[in-house]
Design a protein around this motif. Sequence first.
Motif, mmCIF file in Angstrom:
data_model
loop_
_atom_site.group_PDB
_atom_site.id
_atom_site.type_symbol
_atom_site.label_atom_id
_atom_site.label_comp_id
_atom_site.label_asym_id
_atom_site.label_seq_id
_atom_site.Cartn_x
_atom_site.Cartn_y
_atom_site.Cartn_z
ATOM 1 N N PRO A 79 -5.041 6.682 -3.986
ATOM 2 C CA PRO A 79 -4.811 5.336 -3.157
ATOM 3 C C PRO A 79 -3.955 5.553 -1.650
ATOM 4 C CG PRO A 79 -3.821 5.603 -4.997
ATOM 5 C CD PRO A 79 -4.401 6.460 -4.891
ATOM 6 N N ARG A 80 -3.924 4.209 -0.685
ATOM 7 C CA ARG A 80 -2.829 4.712 0.025
ATOM 8 C C ARG A 80 -1.652 3.619 0.151
ATOM 9 N NH1 ARG A 80 -3.648 6.046 5.219
ATOM 10 N NH2 ARG A 80 -0.902 5.243 5.680
ATOM 11 N N VAL A 81 -2.007 2.705 -0.653
ATOM 12 C CA VAL A 81 -0.622 1.819 -1.474
ATOM 13 C C VAL A 81 -0.695 1.705 -2.897
ATOM 14 C CG1 VAL A 81 -0.521 -0.905 -1.389
ATOM 15 C CG2 VAL A 81 -0.781 0.720 0.332
ATOM 16 N N PHE A 82 0.612 1.271 -3.826
ATOM 17 C CA PHE A 82 0.363 1.499 -5.156
ATOM 18 C C PHE A 82 1.444 0.274 -5.171
ATOM 19 C CE2 PHE A 82 2.850 3.594 -8.854
ATOM 20 C CZ PHE A 82 1.479 2.340 -10.198
ATOM 21 N N VAL A 83 1.307 -0.473 -5.797
ATOM 22 C CA VAL A 83 2.080 -2.068 -6.517
ATOM 23 C C VAL A 83 1.906 -2.137 -7.524
ATOM 24 C CG1 VAL A 83 2.038 -4.055 -6.252
ATOM 25 C CG2 VAL A 83 1.486 -2.777 -4.324
ATOM 26 N N ALA A 165 3.352 12.052 -2.970
ATOM 27 C CA ALA A 165 3.217 13.514 -2.370
ATOM 28 C C ALA A 165 1.203 13.738 -1.190
ATOM 29 C CB ALA A 165 2.880 14.995 -2.762
ATOM 30 N N ARG A 166 0.674 12.220 -1.552
ATOM 31 C CA ARG A 166 -0.473 12.296 -0.945
ATOM 32 C C ARG A 166 -0.777 11.166 -0.513
ATOM 33 N NH1 ARG A 166 -4.895 14.818 -3.286
ATOM 34 N NH2 ARG A 166 -4.867 16.328 -4.699
ATOM 35 N N GLY A 167 0.937 10.829 0.354
ATOM 36 C CA GLY A 167 1.162 9.797 1.587
ATOM 37 C C GLY A 167 0.434 8.631 1.221
ATOM 38 N N CYS A 168 0.793 8.529 -0.482
ATOM 39 C CA CYS A 168 0.959 6.936 -0.507
ATOM 40 C C CYS A 168 2.041 6.244 -0.935
ATOM 41 C CB CYS A 168 0.434 6.689 -1.783
ATOM 42 S SG CYS A 168 0.108 5.182 -3.025
ATOM 43 N N ARG A 169 2.180 4.516 -0.020
ATOM 44 C CA ARG A 169 3.445 4.250 -0.117
ATOM 45 C C ARG A 169 3.741 3.094 -1.070
ATOM 46 N NH1 ARG A 169 7.275 1.409 2.072
ATOM 47 N NH2 ARG A 169 7.655 -0.684 2.418
ATOM 48 N N SER A 170 4.401 3.043 -2.411
ATOM 49 C CA SER A 170 4.950 2.631 -3.261
ATOM 50 C C SER A 170 5.773 1.560 -3.621
ATOM 51 C CB SER A 170 5.039 3.537 -4.566
ATOM 52 O OG SER A 170 6.223 3.816 -4.195
ATOM 53 N N VAL A 171 5.244 -0.025 -3.732
ATOM 54 C CA VAL A 171 5.906 -0.955 -4.219
ATOM 55 C C VAL A 171 6.064 -1.328 -5.873
ATOM 56 C CG1 VAL A 171 6.293 -3.210 -3.798
ATOM 57 C CG2 VAL A 171 4.872 -1.527 -1.923
ATOM 58 N N VAL A 218 2.264 -14.172 -5.961
ATOM 59 C CA VAL A 218 3.551 -13.451 -5.130
ATOM 60 C C VAL A 218 3.358 -11.831 -5.007
ATOM 61 C CG1 VAL A 218 5.759 -12.695 -4.732
ATOM 62 C CG2 VAL A 218 5.517 -14.672 -5.291
ATOM 63 N N LYS A 219 2.997 -11.285 -6.087
ATOM 64 C CA LYS A 219 2.457 -9.941 -6.331
ATOM 65 C C LYS A 219 1.193 -10.125 -5.729
ATOM 66 C CE LYS A 219 4.348 -9.159 -11.525
ATOM 67 N NZ LYS A 219 4.449 -8.746 -12.216
ATOM 68 N N ARG A 220 -0.001 -10.471 -6.274
ATOM 69 C CA ARG A 220 -0.428 -10.505 -5.550
ATOM 70 C C ARG A 220 -0.815 -10.532 -3.852
ATOM 71 N NH1 ARG A 220 -4.163 -13.824 -2.836
ATOM 72 N NH2 ARG A 220 -7.041 -12.939 -2.562
ATOM 73 N N GLN A 221 0.211 -11.438 -3.524
ATOM 74 C CA GLN A 221 0.356 -11.104 -1.800
ATOM 75 C C GLN A 221 1.278 -10.037 -1.081
ATOM 76 O OE1 GLN A 221 -0.645 -13.441 0.672
ATOM 77 N NE2 GLN A 221 -0.139 -12.480 1.658
ATOM 78 N N VAL A 222 2.290 -9.533 -1.991
ATOM 79 C CA VAL A 222 2.416 -8.435 -1.654
ATOM 80 C C VAL A 222 1.415 -7.463 -1.495
ATOM 81 C CG1 VAL A 222 3.857 -6.546 -2.653
ATOM 82 C CG2 VAL A 222 5.411 -9.113 -2.949
ATOM 83 N N LEU A 223 0.978 -7.160 -2.577
ATOM 84 C CA LEU A 223 -0.328 -6.045 -2.222
ATOM 85 C C LEU A 223 -1.499 -6.661 -0.908
ATOM 86 C CD1 LEU A 223 -1.859 -4.293 -4.884
ATOM 87 C CD2 LEU A 223 -4.211 -4.968 -3.085
ATOM 88 N N LEU A 224 -1.087 -7.842 -0.903
ATOM 89 C CA LEU A 224 -2.219 -7.609 0.455
ATOM 90 C C LEU A 224 -1.398 -7.336 1.628
ATOM 91 C CD1 LEU A 224 -4.105 -11.199 -0.668
ATOM 92 C CD2 LEU A 224 -4.822 -8.683 -0.457
ATOM 93 N N ASP A 225 -0.249 -7.917 1.654
ATOM 94 C CA ASP A 225 0.575 -7.417 2.778
ATOM 95 C C ASP A 225 0.392 -6.422 3.365
ATOM 96 O OD1 ASP A 225 0.349 -10.030 3.082
ATOM 97 O OD2 ASP A 225 2.923 -10.627 2.319
ATOM 98 N N ALA A 228 -2.105 -4.818 4.300
ATOM 99 C CA ALA A 228 -2.726 -5.486 5.774
ATOM 100 C C ALA A 228 -1.605 -4.655 7.023
ATOM 101 C CB ALA A 228 -1.783 -6.792 5.740
ATOM 102 N N GLN A 229 -0.239 -4.127 6.608
ATOM 103 C CA GLN A 229 0.531 -3.456 7.506
ATOM 104 C C GLN A 229 -0.290 -1.766 7.560
ATOM 105 O OE1 GLN A 229 4.254 -3.130 5.865
ATOM 106 N NE2 GLN A 229 4.163 -5.710 4.896
ATOM 107 N N LEU A 230 -0.992 -1.563 6.736
ATOM 108 C CA LEU A 230 -1.660 -0.043 7.031
ATOM 109 C C LEU A 230 -3.001 -0.750 7.672
ATOM 110 C CD1 LEU A 230 -0.670 1.857 3.541
ATOM 111 C CD2 LEU A 230 0.490 2.226 5.816
ATOM 112 N N GLY A 231 -3.195 -1.196 7.747
ATOM 113 C CA GLY A 231 -5.075 -1.784 8.856
ATOM 114 C C GLY A 231 -6.561 -2.200 7.725
ATOM 115 N N GLY A 232 -5.070 -2.963 6.782
ATOM 116 C CA GLY A 232 -6.213 -3.560 6.331
ATOM 117 C C GLY A 232 -7.075 -3.055 5.624
ATOM 118 N N ASP A 233 -7.549 -1.746 5.909
ATOM 119 C CA ASP A 233 -8.635 -1.185 4.764
ATOM 120 C C ASP A 233 -9.086 0.040 4.866
ATOM 121 O OD1 ASP A 233 -8.638 0.457 6.976
ATOM 122 O OD2 ASP A 233 -10.305 0.795 8.293
#
Length: 294
Positions: A79-83, A165-171, A218-225, A228-233
Amino acid sequence: MLIARLIADPHNLETRLDAAIAALEGAGLRVAEAAMLDFCGDVLELSLPEGDPRVLRRVIDDHFAPVDVLVSPHEITAPRVFVSDMDSTMIGQECIDELADFASLKDQVSAITERAMLGELDFASALGERVGLLGGMAESAIESCLAERIRPMDGAGTLVATLKARGCRSVLVTGGFHHFADPVAGQLGFDRVVANRLGVADGALTGALAGGIVDSAVKRQVLLDEVAQLGGDVTSLATGDGANDIPMIEAATWGIAYHAKPKARAAADGTVDRGDLTAILSLLGIPRSDWIAK
């Protein structure tokens, strides 16, 4: 297309696989291919042209439980985003329960926590009740609790570091508190923290929160935000263990329930029921040789 990756007890695996394939065919699901992944030797991958993911998950549970599994309607990649949730997911404890133990209130607070995790109690009300019980506690007790009792879940640091290391942003997003979440996130390597803030006055907890509540919405919205900041797809991964994590688990490309409560398991695309957090790396198809040990 439907893909299932699973890690199960290797004993009689072939026999159980034959039985599972027969059960799937009986339910109208055809398995086109079943093979161990070359680059993740303990991972069995099933490929189906089509089918209901819920039926596939049920059959896998019936024949392989306890099992670590991920079911996806498309190719599985890093993944590109990990929450992730924190308590009982990235760490092995429930922070507020441990903090309450310092005040001899653990039984009362734990009972409220359990009801909230099972979805039997409104999260905001439960949080308010628990925090209220801690009013008057010295702020210094938090530092002692953190040092003495809070430990990362096995594999947590390796999971975060390898994804990064694979370019994933983690929250790290938690219904817990910044007093705990900030040090934990720093230790594990998370890029961002979203948490509740305990009210403090004159060196003691006030029994109230400072600011808004981090709840399931809020947890869901954080993931969606973040997506979205990385392009939405971009692809996203969410992990958690309780009812409060369900909305973000459902919103992610892949939601994985970690040693979770039944409602969270039912809502997820996958579960880790037998291994530690590095099982997620295997299910994503990341070879052990590429893991970043931490």
